[in-house]
Design a protein around this motif. Structure first.
Motif, PDB file in Angstrom:
ATOM      1  N   THR A 201     -10.184   2.872  10.980  1.00  0.00           N
ATOM      2  CA  THR A 201      -9.600   4.033  10.718  1.00  0.00           C
ATOM      3  C   THR A 201      -8.276   4.018  10.208  1.00  0.00           C
ATOM      4  O   THR A 201      -7.297   3.193  10.757  1.00  0.00           O
ATOM      5  N   PRO A 203      -5.353   6.872   7.700  1.00  0.00           N
ATOM      6  CA  PRO A 203      -5.426   8.193   6.860  1.00  0.00           C
ATOM      7  C   PRO A 203      -5.426   7.622   5.299  1.00  0.00           C
ATOM      8  O   PRO A 203      -4.945   6.603   5.015  1.00  0.00           O
ATOM      9  N   GLU A 204      -6.027   8.773   4.887  1.00  0.00           N
ATOM     10  CA  GLU A 204      -6.047   8.692   3.426  1.00  0.00           C
ATOM     11  C   GLU A 204      -5.071   8.933   2.574  1.00  0.00           C
ATOM     12  O   GLU A 204      -4.699   8.455   1.491  1.00  0.00           O
ATOM     13  N   GLU A 205      -4.035  10.011   2.854  1.00  0.00           N
ATOM     14  CA  GLU A 205      -2.914  10.476   2.334  1.00  0.00           C
ATOM     15  C   GLU A 205      -1.803   9.772   2.979  1.00  0.00           C
ATOM     16  O   GLU A 205      -1.440   9.948   4.135  1.00  0.00           O
ATOM     17  N   TRP A 206      -1.062   9.137   1.910  1.00  0.00           N
ATOM     18  CA  TRP A 206       0.315   8.421   2.513  1.00  0.00           C
ATOM     19  C   TRP A 206       1.419   9.080   1.795  1.00  0.00           C
ATOM     20  O   TRP A 206       1.265   9.552   0.808  1.00  0.00           O
ATOM     21  N   TRP A 271      -3.248   6.251  -6.538  1.00  0.00           N
ATOM     22  CA  TRP A 271      -4.374   5.516  -5.722  1.00  0.00           C
ATOM     23  C   TRP A 271      -4.034   4.293  -5.751  1.00  0.00           C
ATOM     24  O   TRP A 271      -4.069   3.739  -6.890  1.00  0.00           O
ATOM     25  N   LYS A 287      -9.427  -0.227   1.595  1.00  0.00           N
ATOM     26  CA  LYS A 287      -9.748   1.012   1.810  1.00  0.00           C
ATOM     27  C   LYS A 287      -8.856   1.692   0.787  1.00  0.00           C
ATOM     28  O   LYS A 287      -7.821   1.290   0.497  1.00  0.00           O
ATOM     29  N   TRP A 288      -9.276   2.759   0.154  1.00  0.00           N
ATOM     30  CA  TRP A 288      -8.464   3.377  -0.969  1.00  0.00           C
ATOM     31  C   TRP A 288      -7.822   4.470  -0.162  1.00  0.00           C
ATOM     32  O   TRP A 288      -8.159   5.229   0.775  1.00  0.00           O
ATOM     33  N   VAL A 289      -6.446   4.585  -0.589  1.00  0.00           N
ATOM     34  CA  VAL A 289      -5.367   5.590   0.036  1.00  0.00           C
ATOM     35  C   VAL A 289      -4.689   6.058  -1.279  1.00  0.00           C
ATOM     36  O   VAL A 289      -4.444   5.383  -2.336  1.00  0.00           O
ATOM     37  N   HIS A 290      -4.013   7.355  -0.835  1.00  0.00           N
ATOM     38  CA  HIS A 290      -3.347   7.979  -2.041  1.00  0.00           C
ATOM     39  C   HIS A 290      -1.824   8.245  -1.568  1.00  0.00           C
ATOM     40  O   HIS A 290      -1.530   8.752  -0.575  1.00  0.00           O
TER      41      HIS A 290
END
Length: 292
Positions: A201, A203-206, A271, A287-290
């Motif tokens: 796990t 978070p996607e938004e950084w 991204w 993992k893709w993060v933004h």
């Protein structure tokens, strides 16, 4: 590219108007760098740029490509190029791809301008830590002008495109001898070293300056945490390609905390692929993060 005007490498300071420029001297064979490749060596924080290969200006000129490699450290007070280890196979129209183990994969190109019989099928990997090149497996499809190579989230590299017969203007409708439609995928050596770290796990938004908790059962074995921008290669050049180091500030048995740079210039918003790399140099699937 294909322009007889000789323009020296320089640094532009966009914080001033008019924009001042400072010449960066000592580029090896500056008159033979047409269709070369350049890359921001990992990590981006080190601000080192590498120029690889290239050839003469102008398509009629069939002079051999060069093996010259030049590296500049932009963090120094007076940046100047110095010679890196020459590439094993001189080539132009090559593609460079940053890999998550902080090496650089080079593929495609040819010894001469758009010469398919002289295409460079073997890839090479450059290790900045040792300043050495290693030859890799050979492709089956020549990749010349207008080809591309991009890092995939699973750590492999996809190669596509190219003008097999010189790139003459044609209607781009298959079948056409001018249009290469086959795709190949290269698996770097790190995929054969054993089990890979796994990112759980996250978070996607950084945000800039944030400390992010990344779940992984291999936390104690992780050497690097990195963000790699998604590829946007055109004409063998990817102006946004970069690998950003994430400082690992703490870890326990099943997670680690990594700090994101507060510097927007090092990592423009967008991204990124998040990779974890273990002590053997084996990367996770990304993992893709933004980042905003």
């Amino acid at each position: 590219m294909d322009d007889p005007l000789q323009v020296d490498a320089c640094i532009m300071d966009l914080t001033h108007d008019p924009v001042p420029t400072t010449t960066v001297p000592d580029l090896l064979e500056p008159d033979m760098r047409n269709q070369s490749a350049s890359v921001l060596l990992p990590p981006a924080q080190d601000q080192r740029v590498m120029i690889v290969g290239g050839g003469p200006v102008g398509k009629p000129d069939k002079t051999d490509a060069v093996d010259a490699v030049s590296i500049v450290d932009l963090n120094t007070a007076d940046p100047a190029y110095h010679a890196g280890a020459p590439i094993g196979l001189p080539r132009l129209h090559l593609n460079t791809v940053l890999l998550p183990d902080r090496t650089v994969f080079v593929s495609g190109g040819s010894l001469k301008q758009e010469e398919q019989p002289l295409a460079r099928l073997q890839g090479e990997i450059y290790d900045p830590a040792t300043n050495t090149w290693s030859l890799m497996a050979a492709a089956t499809v020549p990749r010349l002008y207008h080809s591309t190579a991009l890092l995939l989230a699973d750590g492999r590299v996809v190669a596509a495109g190219g003008n097999p017969e010189g790139g003459t203007q044609v209607d781009w409708e298959p079948p056409s001898p001018q249009e290469e439609l086959r795709v190949e995928v290269f698996s770097p050596p790190y995929l054969f070293k054993g089990p890979r770290p796994v990112i759980g796990t996250v978070p996607e938004e950084w945000s800039y300056g944030q400390t992010v908790t990344i779940a992984t059962s291999q936390a104690g074995a992780i050497r690097w945490a990195s963000l790699i921008s998604n590829g946007v290669t055109t004409h063998s050049f990817d102006s946004g390609q970069r690998l950003l180091d994430l400082e690992i500030v703490s870890r326990d048995n099943d997670s680690l905390d990594a700090k994101v740079t507060p510097n927007h210039n090092l990592a423009p918003p967008g991204w990124y692929m998040l990779f974890l790399v273990d002590q053997q140099g084996t990367p996770s699937v990304a993992k893709w993060v933004h980042l905003t």
